[in-house]
Design a protein around this motif. Structure first.
Motif, mmCIF file in Angstrom:
data_model
loop_
_atom_site.group_PDB
_atom_site.id
_atom_site.type_symbol
_atom_site.label_atom_id
_atom_site.label_comp_id
_atom_site.label_asym_id
_atom_site.label_seq_id
_atom_site.Cartn_x
_atom_site.Cartn_y
_atom_site.Cartn_z
ATOM 1 N N ARG A 1 -3.879 -5.184 -7.485
ATOM 2 C CA ARG A 1 -4.533 -6.500 -7.464
ATOM 3 C C ARG A 1 -3.994 -7.354 -6.317
ATOM 4 O O ARG A 1 -4.760 -8.043 -5.627
ATOM 5 N N LYS B 1 -6.476 -10.684 -4.995
ATOM 6 C CA LYS B 1 -7.315 -11.267 -6.036
ATOM 7 C C LYS B 1 -6.446 -11.822 -7.158
ATOM 8 O O LYS B 1 -5.376 -11.306 -7.447
ATOM 9 N N ARG C 1 0.831 -1.210 0.000
ATOM 10 C CA ARG C 1 0.000 0.000 0.000
ATOM 11 C C ARG C 1 0.865 1.259 0.000
ATOM 12 O O ARG C 1 0.598 2.212 -0.719
ATOM 13 N N ALA D 1 -5.424 -6.287 -3.097
ATOM 14 C CA ALA D 1 -6.801 -6.770 -2.992
ATOM 15 C C ALA D 1 -6.857 -8.287 -2.792
ATOM 16 O O ALA D 1 -7.933 -8.840 -2.538
ATOM 17 N N PRO E 1 -11.685 0.480 -7.722
ATOM 18 C CA PRO E 1 -11.719 -0.116 -6.377
ATOM 19 C C PRO E 1 -10.807 0.587 -5.366
ATOM 20 O O PRO E 1 -11.022 0.487 -4.169
ATOM 21 N N PHE E 2 -9.805 1.310 -5.844
ATOM 22 C CA PHE E 2 -8.887 2.005 -4.953
ATOM 23 C C PHE E 2 -9.161 3.507 -4.897
ATOM 24 O O PHE E 2 -8.440 4.253 -4.242
ATOM 25 N N TYR F 1 -10.010 -10.074 -10.062
ATOM 26 C CA TYR F 1 -9.937 -8.609 -10.089
ATOM 27 C C TYR F 1 -10.617 -8.064 -11.346
ATOM 28 O O TYR F 1 -11.323 -7.059 -11.291
#
Length: 102
Positions: A39, A44, A17, A42, A81-82, A49
């Protein structure tokens, strides 16, 4: 199918992150690497993803491998998603100035 990294520790995810946050605003950010890092954060697979973002698995795979040439719309879907959006950043040295354009 590519290996899923669900076993990343919380510390590993935090490091990813921080790396992502540090690289996004920079003009040298590499889109395939950014998407792969997102990804992984996450946790995934590419297929998961891609489905989450509403794009084809093959599209994501091509982008992550550097073979794809995604549209802005596709990038927006993959960044959503982010909470990121596609934008324009100034390079360290303005190419326009090098060309005599102001």
């Amino acid at each position: 199918m590519q290996r899923v990294h669900r076993k990343l520790s919380r510390d590993d995810v935090e490091v990813l992150r921080r790396q992502l946050a540090e690289s996004v605003p920079q003009s040298r950010a590499d889109v395939p690497q950014l998407l792969r890092t997102m990804r992984l954060i996450a946790r995934k697979s590419q297929a998961e993803y891609a489905q989450l973002c509403g794009v084809a698995h093959r599209v994501l795979a091509n982008i992550e491998s550097g073979k794809g040439s995604p549209t802005v719309e596709t990038l927006e879907k993959l960044l959503k998603p982010f909470g990121y959006r596609v934008g324009v950043v100034a390079p360290a040295v303005s190419p326009a100035r090098d060309l005599g354009v102001s």
